[in-house]
Design an enzyme around this catalytic site. Sequence first.
Site, PDB file in Angstrom:
ATOM      1  N   ARG A 106      30.268  24.771 -12.313  1.00 45.35           N
ATOM      2  CA  ARG A 106      30.205  24.883 -13.779  1.00 45.35           C
ATOM      3  C   ARG A 106      30.915  26.182 -14.132  1.00 45.35           C
ATOM      4  O   ARG A 106      30.445  27.270 -13.777  1.00 45.35           O
ATOM      5  CB  ARG A 106      28.738  24.915 -14.219  1.00 45.35           C
ATOM      6  CG  ARG A 106      28.486  24.922 -15.720  1.00 45.35           C
ATOM      7  CD  ARG A 106      26.973  24.943 -15.946  1.00 45.35           C
ATOM      8  NE  ARG A 106      26.586  24.926 -17.343  1.00 45.35           N
ATOM      9  CZ  ARG A 106      26.248  23.825 -18.010  1.00 45.35           C
ATOM     10  NH1 ARG A 106      26.275  22.650 -17.400  1.00 45.35           N
ATOM     11  NH2 ARG A 106      25.886  23.899 -19.277  1.00 45.35           N
ATOM     12  N   HIS A 133      33.395  17.570 -19.620  1.00 46.30           N
ATOM     13  CA  HIS A 133      32.030  17.488 -19.099  1.00 46.30           C
ATOM     14  C   HIS A 133      31.813  16.043 -18.607  1.00 46.30           C
ATOM     15  O   HIS A 133      31.042  15.280 -19.205  1.00 46.30           O
ATOM     16  CB  HIS A 133      31.034  17.865 -20.189  1.00 46.30           C
ATOM     17  CG  HIS A 133      29.684  18.244 -19.703  1.00 46.30           C
ATOM     18  ND1 HIS A 133      29.300  18.171 -18.375  1.00 46.30           N
ATOM     19  CD2 HIS A 133      28.580  18.710 -20.378  1.00 46.30           C
ATOM     20  CE1 HIS A 133      28.042  18.569 -18.254  1.00 46.30           C
ATOM     21  NE2 HIS A 133      27.586  18.900 -19.439  1.00 46.30           N
ATOM     22  N   GLN A 136      28.282  14.386 -17.952  1.00 41.72           N
ATOM     23  CA  GLN A 136      27.587  14.080 -19.200  1.00 41.72           C
ATOM     24  C   GLN A 136      28.095  12.767 -19.783  1.00 41.72           C
ATOM     25  O   GLN A 136      27.305  11.937 -20.259  1.00 41.72           O
ATOM     26  CB  GLN A 136      27.787  15.204 -20.214  1.00 41.72           C
ATOM     27  CG  GLN A 136      27.086  14.966 -21.539  1.00 41.72           C
ATOM     28  CD  GLN A 136      25.581  14.920 -21.404  1.00 41.72           C
ATOM     29  OE1 GLN A 136      24.980  15.848 -20.869  1.00 41.72           O
ATOM     30  NE2 GLN A 136      24.960  13.845 -21.887  1.00 41.72           N
ATOM     31  N   ASP A 226      26.879  17.771 -30.969  1.00 44.43           N
ATOM     32  CA  ASP A 226      26.667  18.833 -29.987  1.00 44.43           C
ATOM     33  C   ASP A 226      26.596  20.146 -30.747  1.00 44.43           C
ATOM     34  O   ASP A 226      26.863  20.214 -31.952  1.00 44.43           O
ATOM     35  CB  ASP A 226      27.825  18.834 -28.974  1.00 44.43           C
ATOM     36  CG  ASP A 226      27.581  19.729 -27.773  1.00 44.43           C
ATOM     37  OD1 ASP A 226      26.436  20.203 -27.602  1.00 44.43           O
ATOM     38  OD2 ASP A 226      28.534  19.972 -27.001  1.00 44.43           O
ATOM     39  N   CYS A 266      23.842  15.964 -26.152  1.00 43.69           N
ATOM     40  CA  CYS A 266      23.844  16.307 -24.736  1.00 43.69           C
ATOM     41  C   CYS A 266      22.825  17.398 -24.395  1.00 43.69           C
ATOM     42  O   CYS A 266      22.502  17.577 -23.220  1.00 43.69           O
ATOM     43  CB  CYS A 266      25.237  16.740 -24.292  1.00 43.69           C
ATOM     44  SG  CYS A 266      25.878  18.149 -25.211  1.00 43.69           S
ATOM     45  N   ARG A 294      21.279  12.063 -16.569  1.00 39.38           N
ATOM     46  CA  ARG A 294      22.081  13.064 -15.869  1.00 39.38           C
ATOM     47  C   ARG A 294      21.737  13.074 -14.380  1.00 39.38           C
ATOM     48  O   ARG A 294      22.611  13.307 -13.534  1.00 39.38           O
ATOM     49  CB  ARG A 294      21.843  14.456 -16.475  1.00 39.38           C
ATOM     50  CG  ARG A 294      22.389  14.652 -17.884  1.00 39.38           C
ATOM     51  CD  ARG A 294      23.916  14.563 -17.922  1.00 39.38           C
ATOM     52  NE  ARG A 294      24.505  15.404 -16.925  1.00 39.38           N
ATOM     53  CZ  ARG A 294      24.729  16.714 -17.075  1.00 39.38           C
ATOM     54  NH1 ARG A 294      24.393  17.310 -18.212  1.00 39.38           N
ATOM     55  NH2 ARG A 294      25.275  17.417 -16.110  1.00 39.38           N
TER      56      ARG A 294
END
Length: 307
Positions: A106, A133, A136, A226, A266, A294
């Site tokens: 990440r 991402h 996700q 988001d 998310c 996830r």
Amino acid sequence: MLRGRDLLSLMEFKPDEVIMLLEMSKSLKARYHAGEIIVPIHAGKTAILIFEKPSTRTRVSTSVAAYQLGMNVIVTSAQELQLGRGETVADTARTLSRYVHVIAARVYSHSSLEELAQYADVPVINLLSDKFHPLQALADALTLWEKKGKLSGLKVAFVGDVGNNVAASLAVIGSKLGWEVRLIGPRQLWRNDISKLSDDADKTGASIYQSDSLEDVKGVDAVYTDVWVSMGFEKEAEERVRLLRPYQVDGRVMSLAGPQALFMHCLPAHRGQEVTDDVIDGPRSVVWDQAENRLHTAKAALAALTP
């Protein structure tokens, strides 16, 4: 087979390969809920998870996923590695390749992932970068498949910061699965890379377009939003909040979308900014299903890609 492949954005995967990952995710989830917690596909192998950014869902879900595949898990930050003292990404990649079977990271800059992948001899998985991402997006697709009963032909509106990594990955997976993805937000944040998705869209019948009108949420299967201020954009917080305030997802927006529309996020959510409490806690919210998924999509990615 996908073994040995990197997962940086999902753009590098064919539509049928994305579907394969989702089918594996669905199967592993069913086994998990049937009580088969440990599926030792990669027993004795090792995964290293590197976090330059703080994380809750990604860190825990990927760690648990690797453990449930029978893997040894090393979780670390760049500061705990020699990266924090100036060792190059290339040298780190070469070294880690001698110890572990898969690297997941990440990062702040997507270029760091690309460099890791270039020099590593083991697969590199994107756990979030400034551009994409992908894990996700897989969880989002699995959630919609479960709730709507189909993978193709869906209509999804992403409302708010249409230039961020989650919106990008939603557009990418939508192009692979034949979705209509409506990116709705201020023109100042519109993307200039939508044309890169045209090859897949032509094959799958997908439609990816941008709009600044909330009227375009009408008739969608899901409204997605988001945070307005992603990590790395804190200096721009005041301006971004001002710019995006008209795009808050509230009861009015959900009513405009229609009773068939789910609400997606998310997480983490900044309640009172991009979404109101009545929406995220309401009966049409599927954010906790997304969060659970996830785990299952991370497990599928690790299972499929680790050699």
